[in-house]
Design an enzyme around this catalytic site. Structure first.
Site, PDB file in Angstrom:
ATOM      1  N   ASP A   1       0.828  -1.206   0.000  1.00 15.96           N
ATOM      2  CA  ASP A   1       0.000   0.000   0.000  1.00 15.96           C
ATOM      3  C   ASP A   1       0.864   1.258   0.000  1.00 15.96           C
ATOM      4  O   ASP A   1       2.044   1.231   0.374  1.00 15.96           O
ATOM      5  CB  ASP A   1      -0.956   0.014   1.190  1.00 15.96           C
TER       6      ASP A   1
ATOM      7  N   GLU B   1       0.065  -1.274   5.651  1.00 16.82           N
ATOM      8  CA  GLU B   1       1.152  -0.826   6.522  1.00 16.82           C
ATOM      9  C   GLU B   1       1.006   0.645   6.859  1.00 16.82           C
ATOM     10  O   GLU B   1       1.242   1.064   8.001  1.00 16.82           O
ATOM     11  CB  GLU B   1       2.506  -1.078   5.839  1.00 16.82           C
TER      12      GLU B   1
END
Length: 389
Positions: free
Chosen positions: A75, A137
């Protein structure tokens, strides 16, 4: 057989997937799954509860305990409100740099790993290489915990982990942890001319934030001058706050978010426990004395443990040998490294690119950093391979 990519070509491909944390990352994950399958490598997906996101892990090499996990998150942070000169999800090159969202943080490491899959397959590995790609994350490392647990439950168990956050290929052996809280306060609204009959949620929030700031000041005053972190103490910071209806009404509602950036040896629960105790003993009783409708709720939104420096850590010794970096490097931001270490795996952070470019408009990675990372992985594979006699 899958197409063979250079690290730069693979990075361009990964950048093209818009994996901002609020969106699904499945297009990227399915691309990686298919790419690995094209090289004869099976992979395991670990979906989130919604089924709209997933982590992926794969093993290349012998089915034996030991080996190395190469870890990256898929991400990226949002681009809204930033002044990008071009489409952030279409990579472009200029002056020896490759631009695009995630180029530094941290698709550069993931791209180099994936581009090296053919070389990993050719190596006569004594122990396996594990590829681990996570989701979310950037919003709390929510994917890493289930990913690590799945790797360990499926087996075989790896020896060590390299988390490829951007460190300019320097060896980072410690980082702070983070706990994220949301405090929600319900007061009792009255006309402000009758303040004594009301309870201002904003005033209560001010007392709590003052307490948090005071703890930071205490930590600063008592900081160990030998501590390698900057700042060398735990900080308690409230970054957002909303509340109130009008200037002449005692606020019925107030809400604020706090992050606690912990020294890695400290326990988040002890700080949260002290905070709750202050609420229960010093703030809430006066509110309830006026109205039993008042309340203060503290939600724990995320927790990422710090990465502690290891004594004779296997990961550190290996990566120092490969990079030649023997300096003491620690960082104050959190990574998934603390989660891997919390599960008993020796861990370091080392990857291409600079953290200075992370989260910025026109994010970039120096192409020479990809070259350095590729050489690092070549050296890693050589060390993990059985030399035929």
């Amino acid at each position: 057989m899958s197409k063979q990519y250079t690290p730069r070509e693979m990075l361009e491909k990964l950048i093209s997937f818009n994996t901002v944390s609020e969106r699904s990352n499945l297009d990227l994950i399915h691309f990686v799954e298919d790419y690995l399958a094209g090289w004869g490598v099976g992979s395991i997906l670990v979906p989130d509860e919604t089924g709209k996101k997933a982590s992926l892990h794969a093993r290349i090499g012998p089915e034996t305990d030991g080996g190395t996990v190469l870890s990256a998150h898929t991400d990226v942070v949002p681009v809204e409100g930033q002044n990008w000169s071009r489409d952030p999800f279409t990579a472009w090159e200029a002056d020896g740099r490759l631009y695009g969202r995630g180029s530094a943080d941290m698709k550069g490491f993931a791209a180099t790993i994936l581009a090296k899959v053919p070389d990993i397959l050719k190596a006569n590995l004594r122990k396996p290489v594990h590829i681990a790609l996570s989701y979310d994350e950037e919003v709390g490392c929510f994917g890493a915990g289930p990913l690590v647990q799945d790797i360990l439950s499926k087996g075989p168990r790896p020896d060590l982990v390299i988390v490829g956050e951007p460190t300019n290929m320097k060896v980072v052996t410690g980082h702070k942890g983070i706990a994220v809280l949301k405090t929600t306060i319900r007061g009792h609204p009255v006309h402000s001319s009758q303040l004594h009959r009301g309870v201002s949620a904003i005033s209560a929030a001010a007392k709590l934030i003052t307490w948090l700031d005071g703890k930071t000041a205490e930590n600063r005053a008592g900081a160990d001058p030998e501590c390698p972190f900057e700042p060398p103490y735990t900080t308690l910071h409230s970054g957002t706050i909303t509340g109130g209806q009008a200037h002449n009404i005692t606020a019925q509602h107030c809400e604020f978010a706090t992050d606690i950036r912990l020294l890695p040896e400290e326990d988040a629960e002890s700080w949260i426990r002290d905070y709750r105790t202050f609420i229960e003993t010093d703030v809430l009783p006066d509110m309830l004395a006026i109205s039993q409708d008042c309340r203060i709720d503290v939600a724990e939104l995320a927790y990422v443990p710090g990465l502690q420096e290891e004594t004779d850590g296997e990961a550190e010794m290996l990566v120092r040998r490969l990079t030649g970096d023997n300096a003491r490097n620690v960082v104050v931001y959190a990574t998934e490294g603390g989660i891997f270490q919390h599960h008993g795996l020796s861990t370091v952070v080392c990857g291409p690119g600079s953290i200075d470019q992370a989260h910025q408009a026109d994010e970039f990675i120096e192409l020479v950093e990809l070259d350095k990372c590729a050489s690092f992985l070549d050296d890693l594979l050589e060390g993990m391979s059985q030399i035929d006699s």
